[in-house]
Write a protein that holds these residues in place. Structure first.
Motif, short mmCIF file in Angstrom:
data_model
loop_
_atom_site.label_atom_id
_atom_site.label_comp_id
_atom_site.label_asym_id
_atom_site.label_seq_id
_atom_site.Cartn_x
_atom_site.Cartn_y
_atom_site.Cartn_z
N PHE A 16 43.51 42.53 46.67
CA PHE A 16 43.60 42.72 45.22
C PHE A 16 42.53 41.89 44.53
CE2 PHE A 16 47.88 43.71 46.64
CZ PHE A 16 48.10 44.90 45.96
N THR A 18 41.48 39.70 41.69
CA THR A 18 42.11 38.90 40.64
C THR A 18 41.05 37.97 40.07
OG1 THR A 18 42.74 36.97 41.97
CG2 THR A 18 44.25 38.84 42.02
N VAL A 23 42.78 38.57 46.67
CA VAL A 23 44.01 38.22 47.37
C VAL A 23 44.11 39.14 48.59
CG1 VAL A 23 46.53 38.21 47.23
CG2 VAL A 23 45.18 37.54 45.24
N GLU A 44 59.35 37.29 54.59
CA GLU A 44 59.56 36.55 53.35
C GLU A 44 58.85 37.19 52.17
OE1 GLU A 44 59.43 31.80 53.83
OE2 GLU A 44 58.22 32.95 55.24
N SER A 45 59.20 36.72 51.00
CA SER A 45 58.55 37.18 49.78
C SER A 45 57.04 36.95 49.88
CB SER A 45 59.12 36.38 48.61
OG SER A 45 58.57 36.86 47.43
N GLY A 46 56.28 37.96 49.49
CA GLY A 46 54.82 37.82 49.47
C GLY A 46 54.14 38.16 50.78
N SER A 47 54.91 38.63 51.79
CA SER A 47 54.29 38.88 53.09
C SER A 47 53.52 40.20 53.14
CB SER A 47 55.34 38.83 54.20
OG SER A 47 56.41 39.69 53.91
N GLY A 48 53.68 41.01 52.10
CA GLY A 48 52.90 42.25 52.07
C GLY A 48 53.70 43.50 52.34
N VAL A 51 53.38 46.02 49.28
CA VAL A 51 52.01 46.53 49.17
C VAL A 51 51.78 47.58 50.26
CG1 VAL A 51 49.57 45.93 49.36
CG2 VAL A 51 51.11 44.45 48.07
N ALA A 61 48.57 49.33 43.18
CA ALA A 61 48.18 48.89 41.83
C ALA A 61 46.67 49.09 41.63
CB ALA A 61 48.54 47.42 41.65
N GLU A 313 63.76 47.22 49.63
CA GLU A 313 64.84 46.33 49.20
C GLU A 313 65.84 47.06 48.30
OE1 GLU A 313 64.64 42.60 49.51
OE2 GLU A 313 62.54 42.31 50.01
N MET A 410 47.30 33.54 49.79
CA MET A 410 46.52 34.62 50.35
C MET A 410 45.14 34.81 49.69
SD MET A 410 48.28 35.04 52.83
CE MET A 410 47.44 36.38 53.67
N1 LIG Z 1 48.64 43.86 41.69
C1 LIG Z 1 48.48 42.72 42.38
N2 LIG Z 1 47.49 41.85 42.07
C2 LIG Z 1 47.30 40.72 42.78
N3 LIG Z 1 48.03 40.35 43.83
C3 LIG Z 1 49.03 41.16 44.19
C4 LIG Z 1 49.31 42.39 43.50
N4 LIG Z 1 50.37 42.99 44.08
C5 LIG Z 1 50.74 42.19 45.11
N5 LIG Z 1 49.94 41.09 45.18
C6 LIG Z 1 50.00 40.01 46.19
O1 LIG Z 1 50.04 40.58 47.47
C7 LIG Z 1 50.87 39.83 48.33
C8 LIG Z 1 51.91 40.72 48.96
O2 LIG Z 1 52.81 41.18 47.95
P1 LIG Z 1 54.04 42.14 48.24
O3 LIG Z 1 54.55 42.57 46.94
O4 LIG Z 1 53.66 43.17 49.21
O5 LIG Z 1 55.09 41.15 48.92
P2 LIG Z 1 56.52 41.50 49.49
O6 LIG Z 1 56.47 41.23 50.95
O7 LIG Z 1 56.93 42.85 49.07
O8 LIG Z 1 57.41 40.38 48.80
P3 LIG Z 1 58.84 40.46 48.04
O9 LIG Z 1 59.86 40.19 49.09
O10 LIG Z 1 58.73 39.36 47.05
O11 LIG Z 1 58.96 41.78 47.41
C9 LIG Z 1 51.45 38.71 47.49
O12 LIG Z 1 50.67 37.57 47.71
C10 LIG Z 1 51.29 39.21 46.08
O13 LIG Z 1 51.13 38.14 45.18
#
Ligand SMILES: Nc1ncnc2c1ncn2[C@@H]1O[C@H](COP(=O)(O)OP(=O)(O)OP(=O)(O)O)[C@@H](O)[C@H]1O
Ligand SMILES: [Mg+2]
Length: 482
Positions: A16, A18, A23, A44-48, A51, A61, A313, A410
């Motif tokens: 991404f 930013t 990222v 965990e949260s943020g693992s991707g 995305v 996005a 989720e 990341m």
């Molecule tokens: N539009 C965006 N712009 C910048 N960074 C992004 C964007 N969307 C996601 N990220 C980053 O990409 C990484 C993965 O995000 P993702 O939403 O896939 O996590 P997740 O595993 O689904 O977590 P959660 O359990 O919180 O839903 C994170 O570091 C997040 O901050």
């Protein structure tokens, strides 16, 4: 389980843009989704996780870039196809439900309309029949057009890379690109002629089919009308109904009618367990509970008869009993509709009873992949161990051990194993080099240097061993799915 692949994700790499930099959200993800299976993606949260799934759906996005990789679905690479085409696949072939059902519902539209809308839009039967007749010719033209775009795009990417890599021969690449474009343009001309011919023939054919259908209906209606003469009041009412039905039948030949869509809406609402569907059709989303709203979103996905369902989720926002009901519903629908499911969650406990296979994700990578049994009873990656020990015990709701530390930033992904900082078994190499996926068995692999043949033998932590023993004991009564 059949071994027919529905989806093949290879080396998927997504960043991404930013203000602070790129990222690196997804860093080379590989997995297959087999027909009829439930693949859980846990981390965990943020693992991707989101995305990855949003990219499969084609709803990444705006600041997201697919750096590398492919997502093969029915012979097409979903990372390469155009927006319009994606539109057809999304929702139609691949459905998705999210954590917050409100995000996929329109708050000011009646539920009934939201369920029927897609069916009516997609249900242009005669038009679909027409388009099928010149599908091959259309695909050829589309492919050539795309190839021209692709050649240009690839050259542009190469040009950008050439700024840093002087071994790239731009002149040669440019000539190759121009040749490819010229060849595609040459082939495009006759392909367009063919398409025009095929379209004209298709139009004629569809006209004939429709006229024949109309004639049949008109004959039937004329006969019914004849019967009307001399009929008594009761008979007349019946005949009029038959006439209306015959008209509806003709309309349905052409497209999904409002009446038909409504009938189907009631049917799917019933199927997903919404009581009094006729009454509920007229209500708005706010008149439903969270669990019921999630059922509606699932109903909408079902009306389009998808073959892949991605659940991101879907139960996280719901309380535990409702959560269990929704999981049961997804499981049942999966079997009844032969869906292939990608189920995303941060909670391993949620998928224990529903996943056939599990991919454990950490810092944009899948670090362990195996059958549910492999991951629950023979986990190999220290991160999976940590996840297992942080999972609420089956016998109590207490969480044993929270995973210490936080995932890496990341913006600056670590050079070595991203989990090294939080891993008490980390070796020197973990900080220097990313581990490859080591195969544990035909179904099971994990990316940890502990699996290298020269690594010291490390036993999994005692608490997890005990936990597995307890789970195994339990599994004789209520078992983890294999
Ligand atoms: N539009 C965006 N712009 C910048 N960074 C992004 C964007 N969307 C996601 N990220 C980053 O990409 C990484 C993965 O995000 P993702 O939403 O896939 O996590 P997740 O595993 O689904 O977590 P959660 O359990 O919180 O839903 C994170 O570091 C997040 O901050
Ligand atoms: Mg997410």
């Amino acid at each position: 389980m059949s071994r027919n692949k529905k989806l093949e994700v290879r080396d998927l790499t997504i960043s991404f843009k930013t203000t602070q930099g790129m990222v690196r959200a997804v860093r080379g993800v590989d997995f297959d989704l087999y027909e009829g299976e439930t693949l859980a993606i846990v981390g965990e949260s943020g693992s991707g996780k989101s995305v990855t799934s949003r990219t499969i759906m084609g709803i990444l996005a705006g600041n997201g870039v697919i750096d590398k990789g492919s997502i093969m679905y029915e012979g097409e690479d979903l990372t390469q196809i155009e927006e319009e085409e994606f539109h057809e696949i999304r929702g139609n072939k691949i459905g998705m439900i999210f954590q917050d059902p409100m995000s996929s519902l329109n708050p000011i539209m009646r539920i009934g309309k939201q369920i029927t809308e897609g069916m009516i839009l997609n249900g242009k039967r005669l038009k679909n029949k027409f388009e099928k007749l010149f599908h091959e010719e259309q695909a050829r033209v589309d492919w050539l057009k795309r190839d021209i775009k692709r050649a240009k795009r690839e050259f542009k990417q190469l040009k950008a890379r050439a700024k840093e890599d002087e071994t790239i021969n731009l002149e040669q690449a440019k000539q190759k690109m121009l040749d490819r474009v010229a060849k595609a343009k040459d082939e495009l001309k006759p392909a367009k002629v063919e398409l025009k011919k095929a379209k004209a023939q298709a139009k004629q054919k569809i006209k004939e089919i429709w006229n024949a259908e109309k004639e049949k209906a008109n004959n039937d209606i004329a006969k019914l009308k004849e019967q009307l003469e001399g009929a008594n009041q009761e008979q007349a009412a019946k005949i009029k109904q038959q006439i209306a039905d015959r008209k509806e039948e003709l309309a349905r030949f052409k497209q999904v009618t409002k009446k038909e869509a409504r009938e189907r809406a009631i049917q799917v609402m019933d199927e997903v367990g919404i009581p009094e569907p006729e009454k509920r059709l007229k209500q708005y989303p706010f008149q439903f509970s969270g669990g019921m709203r999630q059922r509606i979103v699932i109903a909408i996905a079902l009306t389009l008869a998808p073959d892949i369902l991605i659940c991101d989720e879907p139960t996280t926002a719901l309380d535990v009993t409702i959560q269990a009901q929704i999981l049961e519903l997804i499981n049942r629908l999966k079997d009844e509709h032969n869906l292939s499911v990608i189920f995303i969650t941060h909670d391993l406990g949620v998928v224990a009873n529903m996943a056939d296979r599990i991919g454990v994700m950490y810092a944009g990578k899948i670090v362990e992949l195996g059958t549910s049994e492999d991951v629950f009873y023979d986990p190999r990656h220290p991160y999976t161990w940590a996840l297992l020990s942080s999972m609420p015990d089956l016998d109590s709701t207490e969480r044993l051990v929270a995973i210490p530390g936080t995932p890496p930033n990341m913006l600056y992904p670590p050079k070595g194993d991203a989990f090294a900082d939080r891993n008490k078994y980390a070796m020197k190499i973990d900080f220097e080099k990313q581990p490859p996926m080591f195969e544990v068995s035909e179904t099971h692999s994990a990316a940890t240097w502990l699996l290298h043949k020269d690594a010291p033998k490390v036993e999994m932590p005692e608490v997890i061993k005990h936990r597995i023993e307890r789970m195994l004991k339990r599994s004789s009564s209520s078992e983890v799915k294999s």
